[in-house]
Write an enzyme that holds these catalytic residues in place. Structure first.
Site, PDB file in Angstrom:
ATOM      1  N   CYS A   1      -4.275  12.304   4.140  1.00 11.78           N
ATOM      2  CA  CYS A   1      -3.476  12.946   3.098  1.00 11.78           C
ATOM      3  C   CYS A   1      -3.800  12.294   1.749  1.00 11.78           C
ATOM      4  CB  CYS A   1      -1.990  12.776   3.431  1.00 11.78           C
ATOM      5  SG  CYS A   1      -0.861  13.313   2.129  1.00 11.78           S
TER       6      CYS A   1
ATOM      7  N   CYS B   1       5.462   9.572   4.132  1.00 12.85           N
ATOM      8  CA  CYS B   1       4.864  10.507   3.172  1.00 12.85           C
ATOM      9  C   CYS B   1       5.931  11.430   2.585  1.00 12.85           C
ATOM     10  CB  CYS B   1       3.782  11.333   3.850  1.00 12.85           C
ATOM     11  SG  CYS B   1       2.893  12.433   2.713  1.00 12.85           S
TER      12      CYS B   1
ATOM     13  N   CYS C   1      -0.833  11.731   7.930  1.00 13.72           N
ATOM     14  CA  CYS C   1      -0.015  11.093   6.891  1.00 13.72           C
ATOM     15  C   CYS C   1       0.649   9.825   7.407  1.00 13.72           C
ATOM     16  CB  CYS C   1       1.091  12.044   6.418  1.00 13.72           C
ATOM     17  SG  CYS C   1       0.547  13.624   5.781  1.00 13.72           S
TER      18      CYS C   1
END
Length: 362
Positions: free
Chosen positions: A69, A42, A38
């Site tokens: 992600c 995030c 990520c």
């Protein structure tokens, strides 16, 4: 001298829990338990730190077997954010300047008024430009001292105008004298004692700068092991006669925190953690505040989760009263020394002296 932002794992983890926009493009993090990587910003639920792996870019994370992600799309270019770009530019100016620039100089460099720039910088980074510059200079000091340069060379390479200016705050900031830090803390003396207490066993440790640790545990052996793990290079001494006067102030304070503790604390932590801990010390005994309220007090209303992480990192129980921070729904939340101890301390603080002793855990 240029110091790279978010070069260490600790600074990267702090950026992740704060969702710091300045970290965009600096690194990505992968989560071992899910196999996903990520962006630092995030919005997904934060993972256990033990499961996190950091990568300089998304390509490296992909080669290590992690998948992107779907929520934050870390392989896609970040959306432009002019305000953050201005703050990043100011951070670069601070890092690359031999001497810390003034607030007006920074504001002029990014084309904003000083007041507007100050608010924008603190909202984005979490600390003022002055604090940020201090942290960067201390980072340079730490790096330089570890590279076997002399203390004097380290001071001037870090951008201090004079050695006297540095020594005014060095010991407090480093937690030891510069020469001790250069040796990895080797020879630093820490006096300590372990007592049986109404919360189990308590260890109290003190350096020349102040109280560095108040720790609770179920056995003396566990407390000794934790102290050695926290200060592996230090010389640990069981309290001597002179230490008794210090204990004579700390033990009554632990029994009745509302009376306060006048001894200095030897506090070690990031700028953000110290902000949180300072805010905790303003909560009166017998009162509580929520993680969200503390986040607002330090000017970071969206950083409630980061506040909780700072509370969990506290090593000086009661004196830095993280036990007085609860969840917004009234639930006690977490406590590094156990929920039962947190509840016992809160009950003790809220009741009159005659009822004390009823909450003993031993």
């Amino acid at each position: 001298m240029k110091t790279e932002i978010f070069a260490s794992e600790s600074s990267r983890w702090q950026a992740v829990i704060q969702r710091n926009p300045l970290a965009e493009g600096k690194f990505v993090y992968g989560v071992v338990s899910t196999g996903i990587y990520c962006r630092p910003t995030c919005s997904s639920r934060k993972p256990n730190q033990a499961n996190v792996r950091f990568f300089d870019n998304w390509q490296t994370a992909g080669k290590a077997g992690f998948r992107p992600c779907k929520r934050c799309a870390p392989q896609a270019p970040a959306a432009p954010n002019p305000a953050v770009d201005l703050v990043v530019r100011a951070c670069r100016i601070i890092e690359e300047s031999e001497q810390a620039p003034s607030l007006n100089q920074l504001a002029d460099a990014v084309g904003l008024s000083a007041c507007h720039f100050q608010r924008l910088f603190k909202k984005t980074v979490g600390v003022t430009p002055k604090h940020y510059a201090m942290e960067k200079r201390l980072t340079r000091i730490r790096v330089n001292l570890r590279q076997n340069t002399t203390v004097t060379d380290a001071i001037y390479k870090a951008g201090y105008e004079s050695s006297s200016r540095f020594y005014e705050t060095a010991t407090k900031s480093l937690g030891m004298t510069p020469s001790e830090y250069q040796k990895g803390g080797k020879g630093k003396s820490i006096r300590y004692a372990v007592f049986q207490f109404y919360l189990g066993w308590v260890l109290i440790a003190v350096t020349e700068q102040g109280v560095c640790k108040i720790d609770f545990g179920n056995t003396p052996e566990i407390l000794h092991t934790k102290l050695r793990a926290d200060f592996p290079e230090a010389k640990l001494q069981v309290g001597d006669p002179a230490f008794k006067s210090t204990l004579s102030q700390i033990l009554p304070f632990l029994e009745a925190p509302e009376h306060g503790l006048t001894l200095p604390l030897d506090i070690q932590g990031t700028a953000f953690q110290r902000q949180v801990w300072a805010a905790l010390q303003t909560i009166p005994a017998g009162s509580t505040a929520t993680y969200a309220e503390i986040a607002k007090r330090i000017g970071r209303p969206k950083a409630a989760r980061a506040v909780a992480q700072a509370c969990a990192a506290n090593k000086i129980a009661v004196a830095i009263p993280c036990h007085r921070v609860v969840r917004s729904d009234g639930d006690l939340g977490g406590y590094r020394w156990g929920i039962e101890r947190k509840q016992a301390i809160l009950e003790r603080e809220s009741c009159a002296p005659p009822c004390r002793g009823a909450t003993a855990l031993i």
